[in-house]
Design a protein around this motif. Structure first.
Motif, PDB file in Angstrom:
ATOM      1  N   LYS A   2       0.862  -1.180   0.000  1.00 46.29           N
ATOM      2  CA  LYS A   2       0.000   0.000   0.000  1.00 46.29           C
ATOM      3  C   LYS A   2       0.898   1.229   0.000  1.00 46.29           C
ATOM      4  N   ASN A   3       0.757   2.056  -1.014  1.00 47.12           N
ATOM      5  CA  ASN A   3       1.566   3.273  -1.135  1.00 47.12           C
ATOM      6  C   ASN A   3       3.055   2.985  -1.003  1.00 47.12           C
ATOM      7  N   GLY A   4       3.491   1.875  -1.570  1.00 45.97           N
ATOM      8  CA  GLY A   4       4.900   1.512  -1.527  1.00 45.97           C
ATOM      9  C   GLY A   4       5.334   0.841  -0.241  1.00 45.97           C
ATOM     10  N   ALA A   5       4.441   0.711   0.738  1.00 51.46           N
ATOM     11  CA  ALA A   5       4.767   0.050   2.000  1.00 51.46           C
ATOM     12  C   ALA A   5       4.381  -1.422   1.908  1.00 51.46           C
ATOM     13  N   LEU A   6       5.257  -2.285   2.374  1.00 50.83           N
ATOM     14  CA  LEU A   6       4.990  -3.717   2.353  1.00 50.83           C
ATOM     15  C   LEU A   6       4.412  -4.130   3.697  1.00 50.83           C
ATOM     16  N   LEU A   7       3.183  -4.624   3.674  1.00 56.19           N
ATOM     17  CA  LEU A   7       2.510  -5.119   4.872  1.00 56.19           C
ATOM     18  C   LEU A   7       2.369  -6.624   4.744  1.00 56.19           C
ATOM     19  N   THR A  37      12.233  -5.606   2.731  1.00 52.30           N
ATOM     20  CA  THR A  37      11.900  -5.612   4.152  1.00 52.30           C
ATOM     21  C   THR A  37      10.468  -5.143   4.360  1.00 52.30           C
ATOM     22  N   ALA A  38       9.737  -5.880   5.174  1.00 54.32           N
ATOM     23  CA  ALA A  38       8.349  -5.519   5.467  1.00 54.32           C
ATOM     24  C   ALA A  38       8.325  -4.299   6.390  1.00 54.32           C
ATOM     25  N   ASP A  39       7.417  -3.377   6.098  1.00 54.49           N
ATOM     26  CA  ASP A  39       7.261  -2.203   6.940  1.00 54.49           C
ATOM     27  C   ASP A  39       6.446  -2.526   8.190  1.00 54.49           C
ATOM     28  N   ARG A  40       5.489  -3.438   8.054  1.00 53.36           N
ATOM     29  CA  ARG A  40       4.652  -3.829   9.194  1.00 53.36           C
ATOM     30  C   ARG A  40       4.322  -5.308   9.112  1.00 53.36           C
ATOM     31  N   LEU A  41       4.365  -5.975  10.261  1.00 46.59           N
ATOM     32  CA  LEU A  41       3.889  -7.348  10.398  1.00 46.59           C
ATOM     33  C   LEU A  41       2.643  -7.277  11.257  1.00 46.59           C
ATOM     34  N   ILE A  42       1.539  -7.837  10.770  1.00 51.80           N
ATOM     35  CA  ILE A  42       0.257  -7.694  11.447  1.00 51.80           C
ATOM     36  C   ILE A  42      -0.419  -9.057  11.571  1.00 51.80           C
ATOM     37  N   VAL A  43      -0.946  -9.348  12.763  1.00 52.31           N
ATOM     38  CA  VAL A  43      -1.750 -10.544  12.993  1.00 52.31           C
ATOM     39  C   VAL A  43      -3.125 -10.089  13.461  1.00 52.31           C
TER      40      VAL A  43
END
Length: 72
Positions: A2-7, A37-43
């Protein structure tokens, strides 16, 4: 992305501490495989065990009980 960010997100019915470690390993594998590299890791899970929450905090994984809670 999203917007260049890897989630990297996992949506599960329940999460124990083993599942949290597995998610982290899968995320690191993805990062290595795609050289990104992931910007955010979400569970996202309505049932996260307390020990899994501690592990998520230590690993830098964001946790939410509902997908509507995830800030964009």
């Amino acid at each position: 992305m999203k917007n260049g960010a890897l989630l990297i997100l996992a949506l599960k019915p329940s999460v124990d501490k083993a599942a949290m470690y597995i998610f982290e390993r899968k995320a690191r594998y993805y990062e290595k495989r795609h050289d990104r590299t992931a910007d955010r890791l979400i569970v996202v899970s309505p049932m996260i065990e307390p020990k899994a929450m501690d592990i998520a905090t230590a690993l830098g994984i964001e946790t939410y009980s509902d997908s509507l809670e995830v800030p964009t």
